[in-house]
Motif scaffolding. Structure first.
Motif, PDB file in Angstrom:
ATOM      1  N   LEU A 177      37.885  28.204  39.400  1.00  0.00           N
ATOM      2  CA  LEU A 177      36.931  28.679  38.412  1.00  0.00           C
ATOM      3  C   LEU A 177      37.666  28.865  36.846  1.00  0.00           C
ATOM      4  O   LEU A 177      37.059  28.531  36.037  1.00  0.00           O
ATOM      5  CB  LEU A 177      36.732  30.118  38.850  1.00  0.00           C
ATOM      6  N   PHE A 178      38.761  29.112  36.797  1.00  0.00           N
ATOM      7  CA  PHE A 178      39.516  28.727  35.597  1.00  0.00           C
ATOM      8  C   PHE A 178      38.996  27.399  34.939  1.00  0.00           C
ATOM      9  O   PHE A 178      38.797  27.493  33.782  1.00  0.00           O
ATOM     10  CB  PHE A 178      40.993  28.893  35.893  1.00  0.00           C
ATOM     11  N   ALA A 179      39.373  26.467  35.768  1.00  0.00           N
ATOM     12  CA  ALA A 179      39.041  25.124  35.269  1.00  0.00           C
ATOM     13  C   ALA A 179      37.636  24.999  34.706  1.00  0.00           C
ATOM     14  O   ALA A 179      37.093  24.416  33.786  1.00  0.00           O
ATOM     15  CB  ALA A 179      39.425  24.073  36.368  1.00  0.00           C
ATOM     16  N   ASP A 180      36.600  25.475  35.583  1.00  0.00           N
ATOM     17  CA  ASP A 180      35.315  25.480  35.540  1.00  0.00           C
ATOM     18  C   ASP A 180      34.691  26.109  34.355  1.00  0.00           C
ATOM     19  O   ASP A 180      33.839  25.733  33.434  1.00  0.00           O
ATOM     20  CB  ASP A 180      34.382  25.929  36.434  1.00  0.00           C
ATOM     21  N   GLN A 181      35.606  27.128  33.935  1.00  0.00           N
ATOM     22  CA  GLN A 181      35.130  27.881  32.569  1.00  0.00           C
ATOM     23  C   GLN A 181      35.846  27.801  31.419  1.00  0.00           C
ATOM     24  O   GLN A 181      35.695  28.400  30.306  1.00  0.00           O
ATOM     25  CB  GLN A 181      35.505  29.531  33.035  1.00  0.00           C
ATOM     26  N   HIS A 190      44.779  35.668  32.661  1.00  0.00           N
ATOM     27  CA  HIS A 190      43.617  36.316  33.413  1.00  0.00           C
ATOM     28  C   HIS A 190      43.396  35.783  34.644  1.00  0.00           C
ATOM     29  O   HIS A 190      43.438  36.420  35.808  1.00  0.00           O
ATOM     30  CB  HIS A 190      42.500  36.210  32.534  1.00  0.00           C
ATOM     31  N   ALA A 191      43.369  34.347  34.657  1.00  0.00           N
ATOM     32  CA  ALA A 191      43.042  33.696  35.844  1.00  0.00           C
ATOM     33  C   ALA A 191      44.341  33.847  36.833  1.00  0.00           C
ATOM     34  O   ALA A 191      44.010  34.225  38.352  1.00  0.00           O
ATOM     35  CB  ALA A 191      42.823  32.177  35.843  1.00  0.00           C
ATOM     36  N   ALA A 227      46.314  36.414  36.978  1.00  0.00           N
ATOM     37  CA  ALA A 227      46.452  37.895  37.254  1.00  0.00           C
ATOM     38  C   ALA A 227      45.490  38.003  38.113  1.00  0.00           C
ATOM     39  O   ALA A 227      45.908  38.808  39.445  1.00  0.00           O
ATOM     40  CB  ALA A 227      46.231  38.621  35.941  1.00  0.00           C
ATOM     41  N   GLU A 228      44.378  37.542  38.324  1.00  0.00           N
ATOM     42  CA  GLU A 228      43.349  37.782  39.466  1.00  0.00           C
ATOM     43  C   GLU A 228      43.896  37.119  40.559  1.00  0.00           C
ATOM     44  O   GLU A 228      43.722  37.710  41.751  1.00  0.00           O
ATOM     45  CB  GLU A 228      42.018  37.207  39.138  1.00  0.00           C
ATOM     46  N   ILE A 229      44.549  36.065  40.557  1.00  0.00           N
ATOM     47  CA  ILE A 229      45.232  35.563  41.842  1.00  0.00           C
ATOM     48  C   ILE A 229      46.384  36.478  42.381  1.00  0.00           C
ATOM     49  O   ILE A 229      46.588  36.742  43.429  1.00  0.00           O
ATOM     50  CB  ILE A 229      45.631  33.842  41.561  1.00  0.00           C
ATOM     51  N   GLY A 230      47.342  36.454  41.601  1.00  0.00           N
ATOM     52  CA  GLY A 230      48.476  37.271  41.935  1.00  0.00           C
ATOM     53  C   GLY A 230      47.905  38.964  42.615  1.00  0.00           C
ATOM     54  O   GLY A 230      48.808  39.311  43.439  1.00  0.00           O
ATOM     55  N   VAL A 231      47.379  39.537  41.734  1.00  0.00           N
ATOM     56  CA  VAL A 231      46.762  40.764  42.117  1.00  0.00           C
ATOM     57  C   VAL A 231      46.115  40.860  43.325  1.00  0.00           C
ATOM     58  O   VAL A 231      46.252  41.727  44.184  1.00  0.00           O
ATOM     59  CB  VAL A 231      46.130  41.703  41.010  1.00  0.00           C
ATOM     60  N   SER A 232      45.164  39.884  43.770  1.00  0.00           N
ATOM     61  CA  SER A 232      44.586  39.623  45.004  1.00  0.00           C
ATOM     62  C   SER A 232      45.356  39.482  45.986  1.00  0.00           C
ATOM     63  O   SER A 232      45.382  39.676  46.984  1.00  0.00           O
ATOM     64  CB  SER A 232      43.411  38.697  44.509  1.00  0.00           C
ATOM     65  N   PHE A 233      46.554  38.334  45.803  1.00  0.00           N
ATOM     66  CA  PHE A 233      47.563  38.409  46.915  1.00  0.00           C
ATOM     67  C   PHE A 233      48.038  39.415  47.380  1.00  0.00           C
ATOM     68  O   PHE A 233      48.472  39.587  48.357  1.00  0.00           O
ATOM     69  CB  PHE A 233      48.506  37.350  46.485  1.00  0.00           C
ATOM     70  N   LEU A 234      48.591  40.276  46.327  1.00  0.00           N
ATOM     71  CA  LEU A 234      48.989  41.658  46.634  1.00  0.00           C
ATOM     72  C   LEU A 234      48.298  42.660  47.345  1.00  0.00           C
ATOM     73  O   LEU A 234      48.714  43.170  48.286  1.00  0.00           O
ATOM     74  CB  LEU A 234      49.843  42.203  45.433  1.00  0.00           C
ATOM     75  N   TYR A 235      46.902  42.780  46.869  1.00  0.00           N
ATOM     76  CA  TYR A 235      46.215  43.797  47.210  1.00  0.00           C
ATOM     77  C   TYR A 235      44.884  43.632  47.709  1.00  0.00           C
ATOM     78  O   TYR A 235      43.990  44.447  48.037  1.00  0.00           O
ATOM     79  CB  TYR A 235      46.035  44.770  46.064  1.00  0.00           C
ATOM     80  N   SER A 236      44.560  42.450  48.081  1.00  0.00           N
ATOM     81  CA  SER A 236      43.200  41.879  48.671  1.00  0.00           C
ATOM     82  C   SER A 236      41.881  42.713  48.049  1.00  0.00           C
ATOM     83  O   SER A 236      41.824  42.622  46.943  1.00  0.00           O
ATOM     84  CB  SER A 236      43.327  42.012  50.281  1.00  0.00           C
ATOM     85  N   GLU A 237      41.290  43.417  48.801  1.00  0.00           N
ATOM     86  CA  GLU A 237      40.004  43.838  48.469  1.00  0.00           C
ATOM     87  C   GLU A 237      40.241  45.004  47.461  1.00  0.00           C
ATOM     88  O   GLU A 237      39.287  45.475  46.819  1.00  0.00           O
ATOM     89  CB  GLU A 237      39.160  44.456  49.576  1.00  0.00           C
ATOM     90  N   ASP A 238      41.497  45.636  47.312  1.00  0.00           N
ATOM     91  CA  ASP A 238      41.596  46.546  46.085  1.00  0.00           C
ATOM     92  C   ASP A 238      41.913  46.053  45.030  1.00  0.00           C
ATOM     93  O   ASP A 238      42.399  46.833  43.895  1.00  0.00           O
ATOM     94  CB  ASP A 238      42.624  47.647  46.750  1.00  0.00           C
ATOM     95  N   ALA A 239      42.114  44.640  45.110  1.00  0.00           N
ATOM     96  CA  ALA A 239      42.589  44.107  43.550  1.00  0.00           C
ATOM     97  C   ALA A 239      41.596  44.457  42.411  1.00  0.00           C
ATOM     98  O   ALA A 239      42.061  44.714  41.188  1.00  0.00           O
ATOM     99  CB  ALA A 239      42.654  42.697  43.569  1.00  0.00           C
ATOM    100  N   PHE A 292      52.014  37.019  37.775  1.00  0.00           N
ATOM    101  CA  PHE A 292      51.207  36.109  36.611  1.00  0.00           C
ATOM    102  C   PHE A 292      51.900  36.085  35.276  1.00  0.00           C
ATOM    103  O   PHE A 292      51.708  34.860  34.801  1.00  0.00           O
ATOM    104  CB  PHE A 292      49.829  36.830  36.501  1.00  0.00           C
ATOM    105  N   GLU A 293      53.008  36.883  35.044  1.00  0.00           N
ATOM    106  CA  GLU A 293      53.597  36.580  33.533  1.00  0.00           C
ATOM    107  C   GLU A 293      54.414  35.235  33.599  1.00  0.00           C
ATOM    108  O   GLU A 293      54.207  34.610  32.658  1.00  0.00           O
ATOM    109  CB  GLU A 293      54.400  37.943  33.532  1.00  0.00           C
ATOM    110  N   THR A 294      55.452  35.237  34.524  1.00  0.00           N
ATOM    111  CA  THR A 294      56.178  34.067  34.440  1.00  0.00           C
ATOM    112  C   THR A 294      55.129  32.732  35.073  1.00  0.00           C
ATOM    113  O   THR A 294      55.536  31.785  34.201  1.00  0.00           O
ATOM    114  CB  THR A 294      57.406  34.143  35.381  1.00  0.00           C
ATOM    115  N   PRO A 295      54.599  32.706  35.700  1.00  0.00           N
ATOM    116  CA  PRO A 295      53.616  31.570  35.926  1.00  0.00           C
ATOM    117  C   PRO A 295      52.826  31.382  34.770  1.00  0.00           C
ATOM    118  O   PRO A 295      52.525  29.915  34.636  1.00  0.00           O
ATOM    119  CB  PRO A 295      52.967  31.844  37.271  1.00  0.00           C
ATOM    120  N   THR A 296      52.313  32.211  34.033  1.00  0.00           N
ATOM    121  CA  THR A 296      51.593  31.832  32.798  1.00  0.00           C
ATOM    122  C   THR A 296      52.441  31.188  31.791  1.00  0.00           C
ATOM    123  O   THR A 296      52.063  30.100  31.211  1.00  0.00           O
ATOM    124  CB  THR A 296      51.155  33.095  32.014  1.00  0.00           C
TER     125      THR A 296
END
Length: 433
Positions: free
Chosen positions: A114-118, A133-134, A136-148, A244-248
């Motif tokens: 989605l990042f590449a597409d946009q 942002h992309a 962060a969505e991945i990292g937070v979702s990995f940690l917290y799934s549906e609560d991300a 997401f901070e260091t990967p960015t």
């Protein structure tokens, strides 16, 4: 007269020169002084592979200081015990181990796609904010799934608090002084934990703990039992931002290299063309097939490690590379210069992803690859970061040719204060035919 076994100093070296151009002084120190050199009395730099590896593995002699960025909040109920913190760390590590990441590649790939597409095409774009942002969505979702989705805005504010806190300042205020930046940091930590607390309680009361990182931390341990709520809350702000901070920072350097090395980018694109059309169908086997893409990511991280300088403090007088290091001394571990050690890498300043294909076991060799640290305090999110970065690289190169803006102005500024970053990086994407 100095001790005979004291590390050498750079001629005319000083903190003033270091502050003006850290990378240049680090290179000079390694080239002119060798494995270990002295920046000023009591401050030493481990500059090559062997000493860097030694410091990072000798955690008792050179412990990692507790992170000052997100210290535990003061609470009336009291702080978690050291044993509880250790249990929390072990539980978190289980959620970030390579096999756990491999099982969830199908969740990561759609967001990199989605990042590449946009990416807006045919215009110069400051690209790090959408990358962040992309990721962060991945990292937070990995940690917290549906609560991300609930926690993502609070994670963004935690990142902002971190950025405010680490900005260079003329004054080094004692940690007990409540500066505006520290007050803002505390406010964001409180807001994050206040948002996370009801999620923890809901999961525990329902019995549906989840199979994400948070869920693993909520599972009772045969040895420790149920982890207290405060121990869970204290350990999560820092890792949430770290996903997401260091990967960015790393992604900025990677995208810049795709722009500067079009032949390498085309090779990544050819490899990425074999990924499933539906990103959600991507598996760890697909990720493992991206041999050259992973090599390119690893090579960029070798040349520009996002955490290029790691700080340790000696707990006792000890030896390092045949030099005496006094108790209380600061040792700066420098992966940036260690990765340019010609004894470990041929033509060390050259961008050559192929070097990782010729010897696929080389990243595991001592001192050869330190972008994620090593030893007891190596980066626990290394597998997640490599998966994110490899898929982001593949999906971007599959779609686009990247280029730097035309004109005399640089496309970015190098920042070294809290990591190695391409501040303000601007790139142009043209659809690959």
């Amino acid at each position: 007269m100095g001790r005979m076994n004291e590390p050498p100093r750079l001629p005319e070296g000083s903190f003033a020169a270091w502050s003006r151009d850290r990378l240049a002084v680090a290179r000079r120190g390694a080239e002119e002084c060798g494995d270990v050199w002295q920046l000023e009395p009591g401050v030493y730099v481990a500059a090559t592979a062997g000493p860097c590896e030694a410091v990072l593995h000798r955690a008792q002699d050179f412990p990692k200081a507790p992170s000052p960025l997100f210290p535990p909040l003061k609470r009336s109920s009291g702080a978690p015990t050291p044993e509880e913190r250790s249990h929390a760390h072990a539980a978190r590590m289980r959620g970030l181990r390579p096999q756990t990441v491999a099982a969830r590649i199908g969740e990561i790939a759609p967001r990199t796609d989605l990042f590449a597409d946009q990416w807006p095409t045919d215009q110069d774009v400051e690209i790090l904010p959408p990358v962040r942002h992309a990721l962060a969505e991945i990292g937070v979702s990995f940690l917290y799934s549906e609560d991300a989705p609930t926690l993502l805005p609070f994670a963004a504010q935690l990142f902002l608090a971190r950025e405010v806190l680490v900005r260079p300042s003329r004054w080094a205020w004692p940690r007990w002084i409540p500066t505006p930046a520290r007050r803002f940091r505390t406010q964001q930590q409180v807001a994050f934990t206040d948002a996370l607390r009801p999620i923890i309680r809901r999961r525990r009361s329902s019995g549906r703990l989840g199979d994400d990182v948070l869920g693993l931390m909520l599972q009772p341990s045969p040895r420790y039992g149920l982890l207290p709520e405060e121990a869970v809350l204290d350990t999560l702000p820092a890792i949430t931002v770290a996903t997401f901070e260091t990967p960015t920072r790393a992604a900025g350097w990677i995208l810049l290299h795709l722009a500067r090395y079009p032949q390498a980018a085309s090779r990544v694109a050819a490899e990425a063309a074999l990924l499933p059309a539906d990103p959600a169908a991507t598996t760890s086997a697909h990720l493992d097939s991206l041999h050259y893409t992973e090599a390119l990511v690893r090579e960029v991280l070798r040349l520009y490690p996002p955490s290029w300088l790691l700080t340790r403090r000696a707990t006792r007088q000890t030896e390092l590379a045949d030099y005496t290091i006094d108790a209380g001394s600061t040792v700066l571990v420098c992966p940036y210069t260690a990765h340019r050690d010609a004894r470990e890498h041929s033509e060390p300043d050259e961008f050559q992803p192929e070097r990782w294909l010729e010897d696929p076991d080389s990243p595991a060799k001592p001192g050869v690859f330190l972008s994620f640290g090593t030893g007891p305090h190596g980066c626990e999110g290394a597998a997640l970061a490599m998966a994110m970065l490899t898929l982001l690289t593949a999906q971007t190169a599959r779609r686009y040719h990247l280029s730097e803006p035309a004109g005399p102005e640089p496309s970015y500024q190098v920042a070294t204060f809290e990591g190695l970053a391409t501040v303000g990086l601007r790139l142009r994407a043209t659809v690959r035919s």
